[in-house]
Motif scaffolding. Sequence first.
Motif, PDB file in Angstrom:
ATOM      1  N   ARG A  14       0.874  -1.171   0.000  1.00  0.00           N
ATOM      2  CA  ARG A  14       0.000   0.000   0.000  1.00  0.00           C
ATOM      3  C   ARG A  14       0.911   1.220   0.000  1.00  0.00           C
ATOM      4  N   PHE A  15       0.971   1.933  -1.103  1.00  0.00           N
ATOM      5  CA  PHE A  15       1.982   2.987  -1.225  1.00  0.00           C
ATOM      6  C   PHE A  15       1.716   4.162  -0.289  1.00  0.00           C
ATOM      7  N   TRP A  16       0.467   4.365   0.121  1.00  0.00           N
ATOM      8  CA  TRP A  16       0.129   5.554   0.903  1.00  0.00           C
ATOM      9  C   TRP A  16       0.034   5.296   2.406  1.00  0.00           C
ATOM     10  N   GLY A  17       0.079   4.029   2.813  1.00  0.00           N
ATOM     11  CA  GLY A  17      -0.075   3.712   4.228  1.00  0.00           C
ATOM     12  C   GLY A  17       0.528   2.365   4.569  1.00  0.00           C
ATOM     13  N   TRP A  18       0.070   1.810   5.688  1.00  0.00           N
ATOM     14  CA  TRP A  18       0.653   0.572   6.213  1.00  0.00           C
ATOM     15  C   TRP A  18       0.028  -0.643   5.545  1.00  0.00           C
ATOM     16  N   GLY A  19       0.861  -1.661   5.266  1.00  0.00           N
ATOM     17  CA  GLY A  19       0.362  -2.951   4.816  1.00  0.00           C
ATOM     18  C   GLY A  19       0.471  -3.171   3.325  1.00  0.00           C
ATOM     19  N   TYR A  20      -0.032  -4.339   2.913  1.00  0.00           N
ATOM     20  CA  TYR A  20      -0.090  -4.670   1.496  1.00  0.00           C
ATOM     21  C   TYR A  20      -1.380  -4.126   0.893  1.00  0.00           C
ATOM     22  N   GLU A  21      -1.389  -3.978  -0.413  1.00  0.00           N
ATOM     23  CA  GLU A  21      -2.535  -3.391  -1.107  1.00  0.00           C
ATOM     24  C   GLU A  21      -3.845  -4.107  -0.806  1.00  0.00           C
ATOM     25  N   ASP A  22      -3.791  -5.441  -0.669  1.00  0.00           N
ATOM     26  CA  ASP A  22      -5.018  -6.214  -0.521  1.00  0.00           C
ATOM     27  C   ASP A  22      -5.430  -6.431   0.933  1.00  0.00           C
ATOM     28  N   GLU A  23      -4.735  -5.790   1.879  1.00  0.00           N
ATOM     29  CA  GLU A  23      -5.089  -5.935   3.288  1.00  0.00           C
ATOM     30  C   GLU A  23      -6.038  -4.812   3.703  1.00  0.00           C
ATOM     31  N   ASP A  24      -6.957  -5.154   4.603  1.00  0.00           N
ATOM     32  CA  ASP A  24      -7.869  -4.131   5.103  1.00  0.00           C
ATOM     33  C   ASP A  24      -8.232  -4.464   6.538  1.00  0.00           C
ATOM     34  N   LEU A  25      -8.892  -3.539   7.191  1.00  0.00           N
ATOM     35  CA  LEU A  25      -9.383  -3.759   8.545  1.00  0.00           C
ATOM     36  C   LEU A  25     -10.567  -4.716   8.513  1.00  0.00           C
ATOM     37  N   HIS A  26     -10.760  -5.435   9.617  1.00  0.00           N
ATOM     38  CA  HIS A  26     -11.924  -6.294   9.763  1.00  0.00           C
ATOM     39  C   HIS A  26     -13.143  -5.422  10.059  1.00  0.00           C
ATOM     40  N   PRO A  27     -14.342  -5.896   9.761  1.00  0.00           N
ATOM     41  CA  PRO A  27     -15.554  -5.104  10.050  1.00  0.00           C
ATOM     42  C   PRO A  27     -15.645  -4.662  11.501  1.00  0.00           C
ATOM     43  N   ASP A  28     -15.253  -5.537  12.431  1.00  0.00           N
ATOM     44  CA  ASP A  28     -15.336  -5.140  13.841  1.00  0.00           C
ATOM     45  C   ASP A  28     -14.308  -4.054  14.173  1.00  0.00           C
ATOM     46  N   GLU A  29     -13.183  -4.020  13.442  1.00  0.00           N
ATOM     47  CA  GLU A  29     -12.195  -2.960  13.648  1.00  0.00           C
ATOM     48  C   GLU A  29     -12.720  -1.628  13.124  1.00  0.00           C
ATOM     49  N   HIS A  30     -13.372  -1.661  11.979  1.00  0.00           N
ATOM     50  CA  HIS A  30     -13.989  -0.438  11.463  1.00  0.00           C
ATOM     51  C   HIS A  30     -15.000   0.099  12.472  1.00  0.00           C
ATOM     52  N   ALA A  31     -15.806  -0.799  13.015  1.00  0.00           N
ATOM     53  CA  ALA A  31     -16.830  -0.381  13.979  1.00  0.00           C
ATOM     54  C   ALA A  31     -16.193   0.202  15.235  1.00  0.00           C
ATOM     55  N   MET A  32     -15.103  -0.404  15.692  1.00  0.00           N
ATOM     56  CA  MET A  32     -14.437   0.083  16.892  1.00  0.00           C
ATOM     57  C   MET A  32     -13.840   1.473  16.654  1.00  0.00           C
ATOM     58  N   ILE A  33     -13.228   1.672  15.479  1.00  0.00           N
ATOM     59  CA  ILE A  33     -12.649   2.982  15.156  1.00  0.00           C
ATOM     60  C   ILE A  33     -13.740   4.050  15.144  1.00  0.00           C
ATOM     61  N   GLU A  34     -14.874   3.731  14.579  1.00  0.00           N
ATOM     62  CA  GLU A  34     -15.968   4.698  14.534  1.00  0.00           C
ATOM     63  C   GLU A  34     -16.483   5.016  15.937  1.00  0.00           C
ATOM     64  N   THR A  35     -16.532   3.995  16.783  1.00  0.00           N
ATOM     65  CA  THR A  35     -16.973   4.215  18.162  1.00  0.00           C
ATOM     66  C   THR A  35     -15.988   5.103  18.915  1.00  0.00           C
ATOM     67  N   VAL A  36     -14.702   4.820  18.766  1.00  0.00           N
ATOM     68  CA  VAL A  36     -13.678   5.579  19.474  1.00  0.00           C
ATOM     69  C   VAL A  36     -13.627   7.025  18.991  1.00  0.00           C
ATOM     70  N   THR A  37     -13.685   7.237  17.674  1.00  0.00           N
ATOM     71  CA  THR A  37     -13.588   8.606  17.162  1.00  0.00           C
ATOM     72  C   THR A  37     -14.789   9.448  17.595  1.00  0.00           C
ATOM     73  N   LYS A  38     -15.948   8.833  17.764  1.00  0.00           N
ATOM     74  CA  LYS A  38     -17.121   9.578  18.236  1.00  0.00           C
ATOM     75  C   LYS A  38     -16.948  10.028  19.683  1.00  0.00           C
ATOM     76  N   MET A  39     -16.101   9.306  20.432  1.00  0.00           N
ATOM     77  CA  MET A  39     -15.801   9.763  21.786  1.00  0.00           C
ATOM     78  C   MET A  39     -14.997  11.056  21.746  1.00  0.00           C
ATOM     79  N   PHE A  40     -14.164  11.217  20.716  1.00  0.00           N
ATOM     80  CA  PHE A  40     -13.365  12.432  20.571  1.00  0.00           C
ATOM     81  C   PHE A  40     -14.167  13.543  19.886  1.00  0.00           C
ATOM     82  N   VAL A  41     -14.935  13.161  18.862  1.00  0.00           N
ATOM     83  CA  VAL A  41     -15.700  14.142  18.083  1.00  0.00           C
ATOM     84  C   VAL A  41     -17.117  13.592  17.887  1.00  0.00           C
ATOM     85  N   PRO A  42     -18.029  13.855  18.819  1.00  0.00           N
ATOM     86  CA  PRO A  42     -19.391  13.308  18.719  1.00  0.00           C
ATOM     87  C   PRO A  42     -20.110  13.678  17.426  1.00  0.00           C
TER      88      PRO A  42
END
Length: 560
Positions: free
Chosen positions: A14-42
């Motif tokens: 992945r030229f712009w970030g961490w990992g290989y091109e075909d790697e991505d976050l798991h659905p539960d990781e996406h959900a956790m990130i959204e939950t955490v960021t809402k704690m910072f910016v509701p």
Amino acid sequence: MPESGTKSLRKPLRFWGWGYEDEDLHPDEHAMIETVTKMFVPEGLVEIEPPAVEDFELPASRLPTIPEHLSDIISTTPYDRLVHSYGKSYADMARMLMRQVHNPPDAVAFPKTEDDIQQLFSYAAANNIALIPFGGGTSVCGGVEPDVGDSYRATISVDMENLDRILEIDPVSRRARIQAGIKGPDLERQLKQHGLTLRHYPQSFPFVSLGGMLATRAGGHFATVYTHIEDMVEATRLITPKGIIETRALPGSGAGPSADRMICGSEGTLGIITEATMRLQHRPTWRATASVRFDGFMKGVDAVRQIAQSGLFPSNCRLLDEAEVIINRIADRPCAVLVLGFESADHPQDQKIERAVAIAEEHGGVLQKDGISYNPDHSEKGASEAESWRNAFIRMPYWRNRLTAMGMIADTFETAITWDKFPELYKAVKSTMETALREITQRPFSFSCRFTHVYPDGPAPYFTFYCVGDTTGDLGKALEKWKQLKRISMEVLAEQGATVTHHHAVGRDHRFGYEQQTSPLFRQTLAAGKHFLDPQGILNPGALFDPQDKNVGIRGVLGD
């Protein structure tokens, strides 16, 4: 010049970030990130779409005519140039998401032999071209960015991926002669066939190269004793513009200053490491793990100091402060957690871990309900809290891809200091950084600390912060805030007499702190050595030091 084809044989990164091109976050990781960021910016954040290669208009390559004998190892494709434009720091990712690449390499070379490297040296010296050695591209301190100033005609990133073989294995002495371009997983896969292991696992393990670890004095798996890659070095081979420096493979020597110690940590400024003879270990079969809770971080600090000075030498001895525990959801209430681990290929670790736990309990620690986990069956599964933290540690760089795109700043800095000075350091860093985070961001934030490595004479604390860079999608504003925070972090470490880096290297971003802790006379001596080995200054100018600049300061992303 006409564009030449891609030469890389690795799985696409992945030229712009961490990992290989075909790697991505798991659905539960996406959900956790959204939950955490809402704690910072509701009210929510504006998320930037990841860039594509087509989003960038790179300047034409400035390389003069490439000699025929080098043409088949040099690429000028946009993808290869983008992969080699930055490392993986917050600033690197932010600028990629902003579609800003001001200093792309003019080309990328993929040498296959040492002769290719020497030919590159001759071509670069004759045409005033800067060469930037590149291993896995995981630098978080500007170590591989081709930001070399205006004194060079062009830049070439020198990717060592083709020198990726184990050349010799000596099972009697437990050592191997290994090419520097080999990646961590490939190295371990080949050694496993012989029942051996290097047992050096930095967070960047899936991508990092042996040569890159040596050039940056990388820290790895072991929390005590074998903490840095140079602890496992028996010999090295360095190709320089003046010739080859090769050391003799010996278990130890008192014959003058160590050339290996000069080469390790040289960050591609003295030459390119092509081989190293590394000390190996038998693969561990006996393991024991445990986690212990403390009501307060400083109680855990006292326990860890005694464990570090006891001669037990645990392989894992990570102490997490209250904020680290909460942000990683390791416990349901604020507390400090000590993660302990012992391992051996020869004998059970029962007595060692039981004594370490006893020391922790003597300082008010409480062994967790899972107790001590004994794993004589090759299992690497540890106690639940230890496993939870380990999983979060490995996945964090992937989370940062999206967090950065959402306008969050997720970053770290690490150091080391003696035990007697640690309480004051912790207090000063925590106070200074929390004040800075509060004033600079005007938003909620998280600031935490953990020990990654411990020594009989002091710990290596690792600080992590999460804060809001910008809520509107303006990563330029977020980057300016990061620059302020980065400068303040280096200044407080220098004021407290700590090192600017324990295992992340100096690169371009940490030069201010490096110059605060080193003698000017030593730096002049090192510069004189570089000038002899690299008289035209073509090797990674700007990283570690710049011999053409008598008043070296912070350059690149942090400004002058």
